[in-house]
Enzyme design. Structure first.
Site, PDB file in Angstrom:
ATOM      1  N   GLU A 210      30.245 -74.726  21.162  1.00  0.00           N
ATOM      2  CA  GLU A 210      30.862 -73.429  20.852  1.00  0.00           C
ATOM      3  C   GLU A 210      30.599 -72.540  22.063  1.00  0.00           C
ATOM      4  O   GLU A 210      29.492 -72.022  22.231  1.00  0.00           O
ATOM      5  CB  GLU A 210      30.227 -72.825  19.583  1.00  0.00           C
ATOM      6  CG  GLU A 210      30.453 -73.639  18.317  1.00  0.00           C
ATOM      7  CD  GLU A 210      31.859 -73.461  17.733  1.00  0.00           C
ATOM      8  OE1 GLU A 210      32.561 -72.517  18.127  1.00  0.00           O
ATOM      9  OE2 GLU A 210      32.239 -74.283  16.887  1.00  0.00           O
ATOM     10  N   CYS A 244      31.234 -63.391  21.347  1.00  0.00           N
ATOM     11  CA  CYS A 244      31.993 -64.450  22.032  1.00  0.00           C
ATOM     12  C   CYS A 244      33.498 -64.286  21.844  1.00  0.00           C
ATOM     13  O   CYS A 244      34.271 -64.618  22.732  1.00  0.00           O
ATOM     14  CB  CYS A 244      31.551 -65.823  21.547  1.00  0.00           C
ATOM     15  SG  CYS A 244      31.706 -66.025  19.778  1.00  0.00           S
TER      16      CYS A 244
HETATM   17  P1  NAD Z   1      23.307 -69.639  27.316  1.00  0.00           P
HETATM   18  O1  NAD Z   1      24.204 -70.797  27.520  1.00  0.00           O
HETATM   19  O2  NAD Z   1      22.651 -69.025  28.491  1.00  0.00           O
HETATM   20  O3  NAD Z   1      22.113 -70.036  26.323  1.00  0.00           O
HETATM   21  C1  NAD Z   1      22.318 -70.633  25.063  1.00  0.00           C
HETATM   22  C2  NAD Z   1      21.106 -71.469  24.701  1.00  0.00           C
HETATM   23  O4  NAD Z   1      20.955 -72.508  25.673  1.00  0.00           O
HETATM   24  C3  NAD Z   1      19.776 -70.717  24.663  1.00  0.00           C
HETATM   25  O5  NAD Z   1      19.030 -71.167  23.555  1.00  0.00           O
HETATM   26  C4  NAD Z   1      19.123 -71.103  25.969  1.00  0.00           C
HETATM   27  O6  NAD Z   1      17.716 -71.147  25.904  1.00  0.00           O
HETATM   28  C5  NAD Z   1      19.660 -72.499  26.220  1.00  0.00           C
HETATM   29  N1  NAD Z   1      19.755 -72.806  27.637  1.00  0.00           N
HETATM   30  C6  NAD Z   1      19.947 -71.939  28.661  1.00  0.00           C
HETATM   31  N2  NAD Z   1      19.998 -72.587  29.840  1.00  0.00           N
HETATM   32  C7  NAD Z   1      19.817 -73.901  29.568  1.00  0.00           C
HETATM   33  C8  NAD Z   1      19.771 -75.074  30.360  1.00  0.00           C
HETATM   34  N3  NAD Z   1      19.889 -75.010  31.681  1.00  0.00           N
HETATM   35  N4  NAD Z   1      19.591 -76.254  29.745  1.00  0.00           N
HETATM   36  C9  NAD Z   1      19.474 -76.325  28.396  1.00  0.00           C
HETATM   37  N5  NAD Z   1      19.502 -75.235  27.598  1.00  0.00           N
HETATM   38  C10 NAD Z   1      19.668 -74.043  28.160  1.00  0.00           C
HETATM   39  O7  NAD Z   1      24.182 -68.603  26.499  1.00  0.00           O
HETATM   40  P2  NAD Z   1      23.777 -67.145  26.036  1.00  0.00           P
HETATM   41  O8  NAD Z   1      23.670 -66.268  27.239  1.00  0.00           O
HETATM   42  O9  NAD Z   1      22.620 -67.196  25.091  1.00  0.00           O
HETATM   43  O10 NAD Z   1      25.046 -66.742  25.177  1.00  0.00           O
HETATM   44  C11 NAD Z   1      26.177 -66.162  25.732  1.00  0.00           C
HETATM   45  C12 NAD Z   1      27.307 -67.146  25.835  1.00  0.00           C
HETATM   46  O11 NAD Z   1      27.500 -67.811  24.615  1.00  0.00           O
HETATM   47  C13 NAD Z   1      28.634 -66.475  26.133  1.00  0.00           C
HETATM   48  O12 NAD Z   1      29.351 -67.257  27.050  1.00  0.00           O
HETATM   49  C14 NAD Z   1      29.340 -66.477  24.788  1.00  0.00           C
HETATM   50  O13 NAD Z   1      30.735 -66.403  24.853  1.00  0.00           O
HETATM   51  C15 NAD Z   1      28.871 -67.747  24.216  1.00  0.00           C
HETATM   52  N6  NAD Z   1      28.954 -67.722  22.766  1.00  0.00           N
HETATM   53  C16 NAD Z   1      29.868 -68.522  22.138  1.00  0.00           C
HETATM   54  C17 NAD Z   1      29.975 -68.465  20.765  1.00  0.00           C
HETATM   55  C18 NAD Z   1      30.968 -69.317  20.022  1.00  0.00           C
HETATM   56  O14 NAD Z   1      30.837 -69.389  18.805  1.00  0.00           O
HETATM   57  N7  NAD Z   1      31.909 -69.953  20.660  1.00  0.00           N
HETATM   58  C19 NAD Z   1      29.169 -67.611  20.043  1.00  0.00           C
HETATM   59  C20 NAD Z   1      28.251 -66.811  20.726  1.00  0.00           C
HETATM   60  C21 NAD Z   1      28.140 -66.880  22.085  1.00  0.00           C
END
Ligand code: NAD
Length: 433
Positions: A210, A244
């Protein structure tokens, strides 16, 4: 790493006992989860205030209510979803009957982001439980109060060999992703989605991703402008634009541009007060890194509405940017903040061509009464999901699977789809002899 390994092994051993496959067990677990959420409700609200300055009304409406709605829907329909479904059999096998058996995958990993840190951890968990899996949640480290309560709630209500939470930063996620899971459900950025999918490929683990992207909102000249302004302001500035499916940028017919911006300005004032910077309930940007990223985008184009920011409080006021083009920095990445760039159009077709050539959006919103135009946009543009004459509300329906396409994600959930996504559907053909 050892800790992650042991936890996955303990959950797998528990899964093999078969206990989580019983429908009664799953129903009891969902009921317990509901009790846990009710018990922790005030703490959830306080944590969302501490991490993001969400008001109680916003936190309840956009996080707790959505989770409880999904939970009650699952409780109501679980038996029906879990019952094997008869399907027709080819006439070449006249004595055959055919059935589809949903079965749980096993041990699931749920990785959650920070923007709706409660909803996006517990929403997928409902599907994992309903389908009969064990699960580990990895909450976002950027919302530490919600991360802690997620740990406390789950570990108070459930044994860790069934459901568990592993708090931590990227290292924790990386260590978890080295383990073999039977399903991975990831919500977050497109970049990290790629990392998750690569790690999953090592074990051939199926994934739901997602992700995010740039979701356009189009306001055509025949739209109900007042209604469109209300719904766009609500959808864009909820959680200070850190949603998002928030409209990322606005395409507006040139004939109604000036009038519409006036209405947007009035709506912002009506909703957030004369001075948003003094509104104690307006959510802040999650951290300084994101604030600095958004401050650069704020320099782009010309602020037609808003434009002020306050680094000490991580506040950016709702801002509408004019004089941008497709090559502007603000149009190169998902904004994920309270900044709305605006394009004027005389002819929508070149705009649609541009959207189609860019990565597929997670959402698209169109305000018009013109059914031909509605059909044209729906046929021409691929995107995850969206609304006509509204924003965001497609994601609140239990009957509309929610997810992205292309770079905005793969797979979907909500309602029955949450059960299906965490289930393998086993096809069985049975002959009488
Ligand atoms: P992110 O990808 O930075 O982090 C998400 C999760 O992944 C966190 O738990 C984080 O600790 C982990 N993570 C971060 N870097 C990692 C790595 N290198 N390896 C493994 N895990 C890692 O995202 P965010 O900043 O928390 O959220 C914002 C993003 O999420 C935006 O792009 C938003 O559009 C998207 N989002 C999508 C939805 C949806 O339902 N489609 C919903 C909410 C947010």
């Amino acid at each position: 790493m050892e800790q992650e390994k042991q936890l996955v092994a303990a959950q797998r051993t528990f899964f093999y006992t078969g206990q989580t496959k019983s429908i009664e067990y799953r129903i009891r677990a969902l009921q317990q989860l509901r009790q846990g959420i009710e018990k922790y409700q005030q703490r959830i609200l306080d944590a969302l205030r501490a991490d993001l300055n969400k008001s109680e009304t916003e936190a309840y409406g956009s996080e707790i209510r959505i989770v409880l709605g999904e939970l009650d829907f699952a409780l109501e329909h679980l038996e029906e979803w879990a019952t094997p479904k008869p399907v027709p059999t080819n006439s070449a096998i006249p004595d055959g009957t055919s059935l589809i058996y949903p079965e749980p995958y096993g041990v699931a990993l749920i990785i959650a982001p920070w923007n709706y840190p409660f909803q996006l951890a517990f929403g997928p968990l409902i599907g994992a439980i309903a389908a009969g899996n064990c699960a580990i949640i990895k909450p976002s480290e950027l919302t530490p109060a919600v991360s802690r309560l997620t740990y406390d709630l789950i570990h108070e209500m459930f044994p860790s060999e069934y459901l568990a939470v592993m708090e931590g930063e990227v290292e924790t996620s990386t260590a978890l992703l080295k383990e073999k899971f039977d399903y991975i459900f990831f919500t977050g950025s497109t970049g990290v989605g790629r990392i998750v999918m690569k790690a999953a490929a090592e074990h051939l683990t199926p994934v739901t991703l997602e992700l995010g992207g740039k979701s356009p909102v189009i306001v055509h000249q025949d739209a109900d402008l007042k209604l469109a302004a209300q719904r766009i302001v609500r959808g864009k500035f909820l959680n200070a634009g850190q949603t998002c499916v928030a409209p990322d940028y606005l395409l507006i017919h040139e004939d109604v541009h000036d009038k519409f911006l006036e209405l947007i300005g009035a709506e912002i004032q009506d909703k957030f007060g004369d001075d948003v910077m003094k509104n104690a309930d307006f959510p802040h940007v999650v951290n300084a890194r994101n604030f600095d990223r958004l401050s650069v985008l704020l320099q782009d184009g010309k602020a037609m509405i808003g434009g002020r920011s306050e680094r000490d409080q991580l506040l950016i006021e709702p801002t509408v940017l004019g004089e941008v083009d497709w090559k502007s920095p603000v149009m190169q990445e998902e904004i994920f903040g309270p900044i709305l760039p605006v394009f004027k159009y005389a002819d929508l077709n070149p705009m649609l061509d541009e959207i189609v050539r860019r990565p597929k959006p997670l959402a698209l919103y169109l305000f018009t009464q013109d059914e031909d135009l509605q059909n044209q946009v729906l046929n021409q543009v691929s995107f995850g999901g969206g609304c006509i004459n509204d924003t965001l509300s497609h994601m609140t329906s239990h009957y509309l699977p929610f997810g992205g396409v292309g770079e905005s994600g793969m797979g979907s959930y909500h309602g029955q789809q949450s059960f299906d996504v965490f289930s393998h559907h086993k096809s069985i053909l049975k002959r009488s002899e």
